[in-house]
Design an enzyme around this catalytic site. Structure first.
Site, PDB file in Angstrom:
ATOM      1  N   ASN A  14       0.836  -1.211   0.000  1.00  0.00           N
ATOM      2  CA  ASN A  14       0.000   0.000   0.000  1.00  0.00           C
ATOM      3  C   ASN A  14       0.867   1.256   0.000  1.00  0.00           C
ATOM      4  O   ASN A  14       0.546   2.232  -0.686  1.00  0.00           O
ATOM      5  CB  ASN A  14      -0.935   0.013   1.215  1.00  0.00           C
ATOM      6  CG  ASN A  14      -2.151  -0.848   1.001  1.00  0.00           C
ATOM      7  OD1 ASN A  14      -3.075  -0.478   0.282  1.00  0.00           O
ATOM      8  ND2 ASN A  14      -2.152  -2.021   1.610  1.00  0.00           N
ATOM      9  N   HIS A 102      -7.843  -0.342   7.410  1.00  0.00           N
ATOM     10  CA  HIS A 102      -8.038  -1.609   8.120  1.00  0.00           C
ATOM     11  C   HIS A 102      -8.654  -2.601   7.147  1.00  0.00           C
ATOM     12  O   HIS A 102      -9.606  -2.260   6.439  1.00  0.00           O
ATOM     13  CB  HIS A 102      -8.953  -1.388   9.329  1.00  0.00           C
ATOM     14  CG  HIS A 102      -9.089  -2.613  10.173  1.00  0.00           C
ATOM     15  ND1 HIS A 102      -8.098  -3.034  11.027  1.00  0.00           N
ATOM     16  CD2 HIS A 102     -10.068  -3.534  10.264  1.00  0.00           C
ATOM     17  CE1 HIS A 102      -8.477  -4.151  11.617  1.00  0.00           C
ATOM     18  NE2 HIS A 102      -9.668  -4.480  11.165  1.00  0.00           N
TER      19      HIS A 102
HETATM   20  C1  GRF Z   1      -3.156  -4.120   4.593  1.00  0.00           C
HETATM   21  O1  GRF Z   1      -4.055  -5.182   4.437  1.00  0.00           O
HETATM   22  C2  GRF Z   1      -3.748  -3.041   5.438  1.00  0.00           C
HETATM   23  O2  GRF Z   1      -5.136  -2.966   5.344  1.00  0.00           O
HETATM   24  C3  GRF Z   1      -3.377  -3.455   6.831  1.00  0.00           C
HETATM   25  O3  GRF Z   1      -2.124  -4.045   6.707  1.00  0.00           O
HETATM   26  C4  GRF Z   1      -1.937  -4.544   5.386  1.00  0.00           C
HETATM   27  C5  GRF Z   1      -0.662  -3.966   4.879  1.00  0.00           C
HETATM   28  O4  GRF Z   1      -0.280  -4.543   3.652  1.00  0.00           O
HETATM   29  N1  GRF Z   1      -3.472  -2.348   7.747  1.00  0.00           N
HETATM   30  P1  GRF Z   1       0.979  -3.944   2.889  1.00  0.00           P
HETATM   31  O5  GRF Z   1       2.116  -3.903   3.869  1.00  0.00           O
HETATM   32  O6  GRF Z   1       0.584  -2.588   2.419  1.00  0.00           O
HETATM   33  O7  GRF Z   1       1.251  -4.861   1.738  1.00  0.00           O
END
Ligand code: GRF
Length: 188
Positions: A14, A102
């Site tokens: 992300n 989340h």
């Molecule tokens: C995501 O699913 C987000 O919703 C949660 O942690 C995960 C992080 O994934 N808070 P990444 O590290 O961005 O791949």
């Protein structure tokens, strides 16, 4: 220029999506990525975009002002939590717009200890027909604050935490950056 700091503990997919796409939503730039985990792939992803990185231990986060000082030094305007597993210091949350994502439909499946595959496993165990994402502002407590956006996806009968996580990730990539940009623009 609106400067953003991302806090991430893990993979950082992300974080990378935000780094890549947020400039197309306005005068936004990710300036800093902070992690509590020196092995976090998020750090490597940020470095590959020449973004400044910093690592602070759990103790530094909870007992010192070092993260806050760095955020101030870098003239950061907003803080984004993208898979960040520690409680964010109150001094940061109260001085900067702070947004979290989340991987479920809050208020269900939230709260302390509910992160990563634990969330998806809990959704599957509860035989939910739908899951999704919740993007929200961060208050003094975990997973509280104003909900900015929720998006849903089905939970399939044969889902594992991994397959459900993949479907949820697609929603995250589709909506997170856009929702951050819209919210920050609404504050200006
Ligand atoms: C995501 O699913 C987000 O919703 C949660 O942690 C995960 C992080 O994934 N808070 P990444 O590290 O961005 O791949």
């Amino acid at each position: 220029m609106y400067k953003i700091a991302i806090l991430a503990s893990g993979n950082g997919s992300n974080a990378e999506e935000i780094i890549k796409t947020i400039p197309s939503f306005g005068d936004f730039q990710v300036e800093l990525l902070i992690s509590n985990n020196s092995n976090s792939i998020a750090l490597k992803r940020a470095e590959s975009y020449n973004i400044a990185t910093a690592i602070f231990s759990k103790e530094e986060f909870s007992t010192t002002e070092k993260p806050l000082q760095l955020i101030k030094e870098k003239s950061i305007d907003a803080v984004i939590l993208a898979g960040f597993l520690l409680l964010v210091p109150e001094s940061i949350v109260t001085q900067f717009p702070t947004i979290n994502i989340h991987p479920a439909l809050l208020p269900k499946f939230g709260g302390k200890g509910m992160y990563g595959n634990r969330v998806h496993q809990a959704v599957i165990d509860a035989k939910e027909l739908e899951s999704g994402i919740t993007i929200h502002t961060v208050d003094r407590e975990y997973d509280k604050g104003e909900i900015l956006l929720q998006a849903k996806c089905p939970v399939k009968a044969d889902d594992t935490p991994l397959t459900l996580a993949q479907r949820v990730h697609e929603l995250e990539y589709k909506y997170f950056t856009k929702t951050i940009a819209n919210y920050l623009l609404s504050l200006t």
